[in-house]
Design an enzyme around this catalytic site. Structure first.
Site, PDB file in Angstrom:
ATOM      1  N   MET A 270      -9.304   7.919  -0.538  1.00  0.00           N
ATOM      2  CA  MET A 270     -10.247   8.230   0.550  1.00  0.00           C
ATOM      3  C   MET A 270     -10.829   9.615   0.330  1.00  0.00           C
ATOM      4  O   MET A 270     -10.108  10.541  -0.065  1.00  0.00           O
ATOM      5  CB  MET A 270      -9.519   8.194   1.894  1.00  0.00           C
ATOM      6  CG  MET A 270      -8.786   6.882   2.154  1.00  0.00           C
ATOM      7  SD  MET A 270      -8.077   6.845   3.811  1.00  0.00           S
ATOM      8  CE  MET A 270      -7.086   5.338   3.705  1.00  0.00           C
TER       9      MET A 270
ATOM     10  N   SER B 132       0.832  -1.197   0.000  1.00  0.00           N
ATOM     11  CA  SER B 132       0.000   0.000   0.000  1.00  0.00           C
ATOM     12  C   SER B 132       0.869   1.250   0.000  1.00  0.00           C
ATOM     13  O   SER B 132       1.639   1.494   0.938  1.00  0.00           O
ATOM     14  CB  SER B 132      -0.911   0.016   1.227  1.00  0.00           C
ATOM     15  OG  SER B 132      -1.519   1.287   1.310  1.00  0.00           O
TER      16      SER B 132
ATOM     17  N   HIS C  27      -8.121   0.985  -4.491  1.00  0.00           N
ATOM     18  CA  HIS C  27      -9.109   0.710  -3.448  1.00  0.00           C
ATOM     19  C   HIS C  27      -9.856   2.007  -3.158  1.00  0.00           C
ATOM     20  O   HIS C  27      -9.306   2.909  -2.528  1.00  0.00           O
ATOM     21  CB  HIS C  27      -8.346   0.188  -2.212  1.00  0.00           C
ATOM     22  CG  HIS C  27      -9.207  -0.092  -1.018  1.00  0.00           C
ATOM     23  ND1 HIS C  27      -8.667  -0.353   0.236  1.00  0.00           N
ATOM     24  CD2 HIS C  27     -10.551  -0.165  -0.867  1.00  0.00           C
ATOM     25  CE1 HIS C  27      -9.651  -0.570   1.092  1.00  0.00           C
ATOM     26  NE2 HIS C  27     -10.799  -0.461   0.451  1.00  0.00           N
TER      27      HIS C  27
ATOM     28  N   ASP D 216      -4.712   3.632  -2.096  1.00  0.00           N
ATOM     29  CA  ASP D 216      -5.852   3.891  -1.208  1.00  0.00           C
ATOM     30  C   ASP D 216      -6.423   5.275  -1.472  1.00  0.00           C
ATOM     31  O   ASP D 216      -5.786   6.283  -1.181  1.00  0.00           O
ATOM     32  CB  ASP D 216      -5.405   3.778   0.252  1.00  0.00           C
ATOM     33  CG  ASP D 216      -5.192   2.328   0.667  1.00  0.00           C
ATOM     34  OD1 ASP D 216      -6.119   1.516   0.469  1.00  0.00           O
ATOM     35  OD2 ASP D 216      -4.106   2.007   1.187  1.00  0.00           O
TER      36      ASP D 216
ATOM     37  N   MET E 206     -12.232   4.092  -1.221  1.00  0.00           N
ATOM     38  CA  MET E 206     -12.975   4.276   0.029  1.00  0.00           C
ATOM     39  C   MET E 206     -13.709   5.606  -0.110  1.00  0.00           C
ATOM     40  O   MET E 206     -13.386   6.604   0.551  1.00  0.00           O
ATOM     41  CB  MET E 206     -12.005   4.248   1.212  1.00  0.00           C
ATOM     42  CG  MET E 206     -11.497   2.842   1.503  1.00  0.00           C
ATOM     43  SD  MET E 206      -9.974   2.825   2.465  1.00  0.00           S
ATOM     44  CE  MET E 206      -8.792   3.001   1.130  1.00  0.00           C
TER      45      MET E 206
ATOM     46  N   ASP F 297      -6.692  -6.818   3.543  1.00  0.00           N
ATOM     47  CA  ASP F 297      -6.127  -5.471   3.662  1.00  0.00           C
ATOM     48  C   ASP F 297      -6.259  -4.962   5.089  1.00  0.00           C
ATOM     49  O   ASP F 297      -7.367  -4.775   5.585  1.00  0.00           O
ATOM     50  CB  ASP F 297      -6.873  -4.550   2.688  1.00  0.00           C
ATOM     51  CG  ASP F 297      -6.311  -3.136   2.646  1.00  0.00           C
ATOM     52  OD1 ASP F 297      -5.263  -2.874   3.262  1.00  0.00           O
ATOM     53  OD2 ASP F 297      -6.941  -2.291   1.966  1.00  0.00           O
TER      54      ASP F 297
ATOM     55  N   HIS G  85      -0.919  -1.106  -4.401  1.00  0.00           N
ATOM     56  CA  HIS G  85      -2.223  -0.808  -3.796  1.00  0.00           C
ATOM     57  C   HIS G  85      -2.328   0.705  -3.559  1.00  0.00           C
ATOM     58  O   HIS G  85      -1.482   1.298  -2.899  1.00  0.00           O
ATOM     59  CB  HIS G  85      -2.340  -1.581  -2.482  1.00  0.00           C
ATOM     60  CG  HIS G  85      -3.693  -1.530  -1.851  1.00  0.00           C
ATOM     61  ND1 HIS G  85      -4.733  -2.348  -2.244  1.00  0.00           N
ATOM     62  CD2 HIS G  85      -4.180  -0.768  -0.845  1.00  0.00           C
ATOM     63  CE1 HIS G  85      -5.797  -2.097  -1.503  1.00  0.00           C
ATOM     64  NE2 HIS G  85      -5.492  -1.128  -0.646  1.00  0.00           N
TER      65      HIS G  85
ATOM     66  N   MET H  88     -11.634  -6.418   4.414  1.00  0.00           N
ATOM     67  CA  MET H  88     -10.900  -5.499   5.295  1.00  0.00           C
ATOM     68  C   MET H  88     -10.659  -6.160   6.645  1.00  0.00           C
ATOM     69  O   MET H  88     -11.585  -6.651   7.282  1.00  0.00           O
ATOM     70  CB  MET H  88     -11.704  -4.210   5.543  1.00  0.00           C
ATOM     71  CG  MET H  88     -11.816  -3.239   4.383  1.00  0.00           C
ATOM     72  SD  MET H  88     -10.266  -2.590   3.704  1.00  0.00           S
ATOM     73  CE  MET H  88      -9.445  -1.933   5.156  1.00  0.00           C
TER      74      MET H  88
HETATM   75  C1  DX5 Z   1      -6.627   1.222   5.286  1.00  0.00           C
HETATM   76  C2  DX5 Z   1      -6.115   0.954   3.888  1.00  0.00           C
HETATM   77  C3  DX5 Z   1      -5.003  -0.012   3.859  1.00  0.00           C
HETATM   78  C4  DX5 Z   1      -3.781   0.407   4.628  1.00  0.00           C
HETATM   79  C5  DX5 Z   1      -2.995  -0.798   5.034  1.00  0.00           C
HETATM   80  O1  DX5 Z   1      -7.699   2.084   5.214  1.00  0.00           O
HETATM   81  O2  DX5 Z   1      -7.147   0.451   3.066  1.00  0.00           O
HETATM   82  O3  DX5 Z   1      -4.674  -0.368   2.534  1.00  0.00           O
HETATM   83  O4  DX5 Z   1      -2.971   1.277   3.911  1.00  0.00           O
HETATM   84  O5  DX5 Z   1      -1.958  -0.379   5.858  1.00  0.00           O
HETATM   85  P1  DX5 Z   1      -1.285  -1.374   6.916  1.00  0.00           P
HETATM   86  O6  DX5 Z   1      -0.700  -2.513   6.148  1.00  0.00           O
HETATM   87  O7  DX5 Z   1      -0.257  -0.507   7.557  1.00  0.00           O
HETATM   88  O8  DX5 Z   1      -2.362  -1.825   7.858  1.00  0.00           O
HETATM   89 ZN    ZN Z   2      -6.538  -0.430   1.063  1.00  0.00          ZN
END
Ligand code: DX5
Ligand code: ZN
Length: 236
Positions: A48, A19, A77, A46, A79, A185, A44, A151
């Site tokens: 948001m 990520s 991903h 993320d 969110m 994840d 990956h 998740m």
């Molecule tokens: C959380 C994200 C993850 C996160 C994982 O909201 O979707 O992808 O970056 O990070 P670690 O591996 O540090 O839990």
């Molecule tokens: Zn993620």
């Protein structure tokens, strides 16, 4: 009940998807190159929106710039509260995997999101679910999606603690014959990843454990070896 693995799931590759949330955002191109050289299969990303989750990260322009320098597929991903609205932009930005959350499109609305993503030509479409969502909430989509993202923390931030109770969802997916990618994840590291693989996970996201590792290549190689070992053991 089917076993955790069968001939179809055996054919799935083990994929390590670091990520970028844990990367140095001021040096993203260098970080992408560093994690690819260390053995990442996917990257990956993320996304948001400060609404579905209490954090803001990046949007399509940054994804596009990551795509321009990346050699590995982007595992995006989302969110965000309105995934269908932004499908075209993320597809154009270069998402290889595009995953939305079931919490924002329950029931029939989820089919419309899948159609929107497919309509934009996204190669792989995924659905994600939070730790408190029942696995049955995605059951109606299993014939339509390429990937289910389970998740193992509440989304929003990296570096949280793995929630082992979600492993039952992965076992449920495999027991019900889902032969697509199952991605885990949140909170993955060398202690938590083996159980994910044993349950039937084949795509492993890790942010802090990869970017915080003293030796990134050794960490990714260790994840890959553990995944192969556990999936082989699950085959018996
Ligand atoms: C959380 C994200 C993850 C996160 C994982 O909201 O979707 O992808 O970056 O990070 P670690 O591996 O540090 O839990
Ligand atoms: Zn993620």
């Amino acid at each position: 009940m089917r076993p955790v693995t069968d001939a179809r799931t055996d054919a799935l590759p083990d994929l390590i998807s670091p990520s970028l949330l844990s990367a140095d955002f001021a040096r993203l191109a260098d970080e992408v190159a560093r994690v690819e050289t260390a053995g990442a299969d996917w990257l990956h990303v993320d996304v948001m929106d400060g609404h579905f989750v209490p954090n803001l990260t990046i949007g399509p322009p940054v994804v596009k710039h990551i795509h321009a320098v990346a050699r590995r597929p982007l595992d995006v991903h989302l969110m965000i509260s309105e995934p269908a609205r932004y499908a075209a932009e993320f597809a154009r930005a270069g998402a290889h995997v595009l995953t939305f959350h079931i919490e924002v499109a329950r029931g029939p609305a989820a089919h419309a999101v899948v159609r929107a993503f497919r309509g934009e030509g996204v190669p792989l479409v995924g659905v994600a679910l939070n730790p408190d969502a029942a696995i049955e909430s995605v059951a109606h989509l299993l014939g339509e999606v390429d990937l289910v993202l389970v998740m193992s923390v509440f989304p929003g931030f990296g570096g949280q603690k793995f929630m082992p109770e979600v492993l039952a969802k992965v076992r449920w997916l495999r027991a019900h014959g889902f032969a697509g990618h199952v991605e885990m994840d949140g909170g993955l590291n060398d202690r938590t990843l083996p159980a994910c693989a044993a349950a039937g996970t084949n795509v492993f996201v890790a942010g802090s454990a990869v970017f915080g590792a003293p030796d990134m290549s050794a960490t990714i190689a260790g994840f890959r070896a553990a995944a192969a070992r556990e999936r082989a053991a699950a085959r018996g």
